[in-house]
Scaffold this motif. Structure first.
Motif, PDB file in Angstrom:
ATOM      1  N   PRO A  98      36.507  13.319 -24.652  1.00 11.69           N
ATOM      2  CA  PRO A  98      36.879  12.371 -25.716  1.00 11.69           C
ATOM      3  C   PRO A  98      36.080  12.693 -26.976  1.00 11.69           C
ATOM      4  O   PRO A  98      34.991  13.249 -26.898  1.00 11.69           O
ATOM      5  CB  PRO A  98      36.481  11.001 -25.147  1.00 11.69           C
ATOM      6  N   SER A  99      36.638  12.346 -28.100  1.00 12.35           N
ATOM      7  CA  SER A  99      35.904  12.537 -29.351  1.00 12.35           C
ATOM      8  C   SER A  99      34.775  11.535 -29.423  1.00 12.35           C
ATOM      9  O   SER A  99      34.985  10.323 -29.373  1.00 12.35           O
ATOM     10  CB  SER A  99      36.835  12.339 -30.555  1.00 12.35           C
ATOM     11  N   PHE A 100      33.550  12.056 -29.515  1.00 11.99           N
ATOM     12  CA  PHE A 100      32.386  11.178 -29.550  1.00 11.99           C
ATOM     13  C   PHE A 100      31.909  10.904 -30.973  1.00 11.99           C
ATOM     14  O   PHE A 100      30.877  10.266 -31.175  1.00 11.99           O
ATOM     15  CB  PHE A 100      31.241  11.793 -28.749  1.00 11.99           C
ATOM     16  N   ALA A 101      32.652  11.403 -31.954  1.00 13.73           N
ATOM     17  CA  ALA A 101      32.219  11.201 -33.334  1.00 13.73           C
ATOM     18  C   ALA A 101      32.137   9.720 -33.689  1.00 13.73           C
ATOM     19  O   ALA A 101      31.349   9.312 -34.517  1.00 13.73           O
ATOM     20  CB  ALA A 101      33.168  11.923 -34.289  1.00 13.73           C
ATOM     21  N   ARG A 102      32.988   8.895 -33.036  1.00 13.50           N
ATOM     22  CA  ARG A 102      32.983   7.466 -33.332  1.00 13.50           C
ATOM     23  C   ARG A 102      32.201   6.660 -32.297  1.00 13.50           C
ATOM     24  O   ARG A 102      32.178   5.431 -32.352  1.00 13.50           O
ATOM     25  CB  ARG A 102      34.420   6.947 -33.384  1.00 13.50           C
ATOM     26  N   ALA A 103      31.597   7.340 -31.336  1.00 12.09           N
ATOM     27  CA  ALA A 103      30.824   6.640 -30.315  1.00 12.09           C
ATOM     28  C   ALA A 103      29.559   6.057 -30.925  1.00 12.09           C
ATOM     29  O   ALA A 103      29.099   6.470 -31.996  1.00 12.09           O
ATOM     30  CB  ALA A 103      30.465   7.599 -29.191  1.00 12.09           C
ATOM     31  N   THR A 104      28.989   5.090 -30.222  1.00  8.57           N
ATOM     32  CA  THR A 104      27.742   4.472 -30.651  1.00  8.57           C
ATOM     33  C   THR A 104      26.633   4.839 -29.671  1.00  8.57           C
ATOM     34  O   THR A 104      26.844   4.842 -28.449  1.00  8.57           O
ATOM     35  CB  THR A 104      27.887   2.937 -30.714  1.00  8.57           C
ATOM     36  N   ILE A 105      25.467   5.154 -30.201  1.00  9.82           N
ATOM     37  CA  ILE A 105      24.314   5.506 -29.364  1.00  9.82           C
ATOM     38  C   ILE A 105      23.750   4.222 -28.772  1.00  9.82           C
ATOM     39  O   ILE A 105      23.329   3.320 -29.501  1.00  9.82           O
ATOM     40  CB  ILE A 105      23.242   6.236 -30.193  1.00  9.82           C
ATOM     41  N   VAL A 126      22.281   8.393 -24.485  1.00 12.21           N
ATOM     42  CA  VAL A 126      23.432   7.747 -23.864  1.00 12.21           C
ATOM     43  C   VAL A 126      24.283   7.099 -24.954  1.00 12.21           C
ATOM     44  O   VAL A 126      23.744   6.475 -25.880  1.00 12.21           O
ATOM     45  CB  VAL A 126      22.995   6.671 -22.845  1.00 12.21           C
ATOM     46  N   THR A 127      25.623   7.244 -24.853  1.00  7.95           N
ATOM     47  CA  THR A 127      26.517   6.577 -25.793  1.00  7.95           C
ATOM     48  C   THR A 127      27.324   5.505 -25.072  1.00  7.95           C
ATOM     49  O   THR A 127      27.402   5.489 -23.845  1.00  7.95           O
ATOM     50  CB  THR A 127      27.506   7.563 -26.448  1.00  7.95           C
TER      51      THR A 127
END
Length: 346
Positions: free
Chosen positions: A126-133, A151-152
């Motif tokens: 999955p695209s993690f560019a929009r994930a939150t740490i 961890v995201t």
């Protein structure tokens, strides 16, 4: 214009050719399929299919094989994707059930798919560019080594080593941990990457051991966050291409090269157009811009807490499309459910 019976004849030719690897003749179709018409009538239908460039004669025999265009029409007219058998579903469950971070789950996913289908299995991260740490943890390993765990909220867990020179007592380690967490935790990956770059750009000339350690850790995190912003693939089953080498008129080298470099496959997977059910196929000549004109890719979308990606199979154009569609769809649904349950359990 292809008639309804013509489509049925095309379906029979595709199915028989996939099963036997042999060109299919009108007599074989009459014997194997209940059309209720003579071989002469089937020959007329085959002639019309050949006029439409949906089938072709590989040599002077009376048998015909599907063309890339024929496979495309066959796929587009699939009435439904047949479900997997209970044994196949049990195999998927056996591979994917059990604890593990996202990296482990995706590795198990491609192993399950390639064993189930005999094709090269591909899973997009999955695209993690929009994930939150969501968490950063530091663990001292001795010898000036620090394990940095990131961890995201999408379930991705990464671990890297940082070399910090000094050993710290619990209080000093807690201060370093708090410093790093304040910098990143609760922030999107894009923002986190920007903040670590800014932090590294303003380091003081004279630093305490804690500051030196923090800088080393932040440098490692900067590299990891940069990877989070790029698409990645997990693949398995490249050896299957050698087993099916006779299905390729030319060399399998372009496929092996694409598997090794990943960039071509990432672009192809991203550009495939899905139907209303999230299924997509790119067949033969449709892949020529990617240097894969003798291969087909089928894929299904899965969801990782809002970030969508694809599960796919790469193989020769002479593949069992209905079964492969069923496999990628089932695995994608299972993967979505697993990731959703894992997120709900946090």
């Amino acid at each position: 214009m292809v008639t309804d019976r013509g489509l049925q004849v095309l379906r029979a030719i595709v199915q028989d050719f996939v099963d036997t690897r042999e060109p299919v003749g009108s007599k074989a179709i009459v014997e194997r399929h209940a059309f209720g018409v003579s071989a002469a009538t089937i020959r007329n239908d085959m002639a019309l299919l050949e006029d439409e460039e949906l089938i072709a004669a590989p040599h002077t025999s009376s048998g015909r094989i599907p063309t890339d265009k024929g496979y495309r029409v066959f796929v587009d007219h699939l009435a439904e994707v047949r479900p997997l058998s209970p044994a196949q579903r049990s195999a998927i469950s056996a591979f994917l059930d059990g604890p593990g971070d996202l990296d482990d789950v995706l590795v198990r996913t491609v192993r399950a798919l390639t064993q189930l289908t005999g094709q090269v299995a591909i899973v997009q991260y999955p695209s993690f560019a929009r994930a939150t740490i969501s968490h950063v943890e530091l663990v001292q390993l001795g010898g000036g080594r620090m394990l940095v765990i990131l961890v995201t909220d999408t379930g991705r867990v990464s671990q890297r080593l940082a070399f910090v020179r000094d050993e710290f007592d619990d209080d000093d380690l807690a201060r370093v941990r708090t410093d790093v967490a304040t910098l990143l935790v609760g922030r999107p990956v894009r923002e986190g990457a920007q903040r670590v770059e800014e932090r590294l750009a303003r380091q003081d000339a004279v630093q305490s051991p804690q500051d030196v350690a923090t800088e080393a850790i932040v440098r490692v995190l900067a590299e990891e966050l940069e990877e989070f912003r790029h698409d990645r693939l997990v693949m398995a089953g490249a050896a299957n291409l050698a087993r099916s080498e006779s299905d390729f008129r030319g060399s399998i080298y372009p496929l092996l090269e694409a598997i090794e470099e990943q960039v071509t496959l990432m672009k192809l997977m991203s550009e495939m157009v899905a139907d209303d059910h999230g299924l997509a196929a790119s067949i033969g000549r449709e892949n020529e811009p990617f240097g894969l004109g003798e291969a087909s890719v089928v894929a299904s979308e899965y969801d990782a807490t809002g970030a969508r990606a694809r599960v796919g199979l790469l193989g020769p154009t002479r593949m069992d499309y209905p079964t492969n569609f069923a496999a990628v769809r089932a695995v994608a649904r299972y993967l979505t459910r697993m990731l959703d349950e894992d997120e709900s359990a946090r």
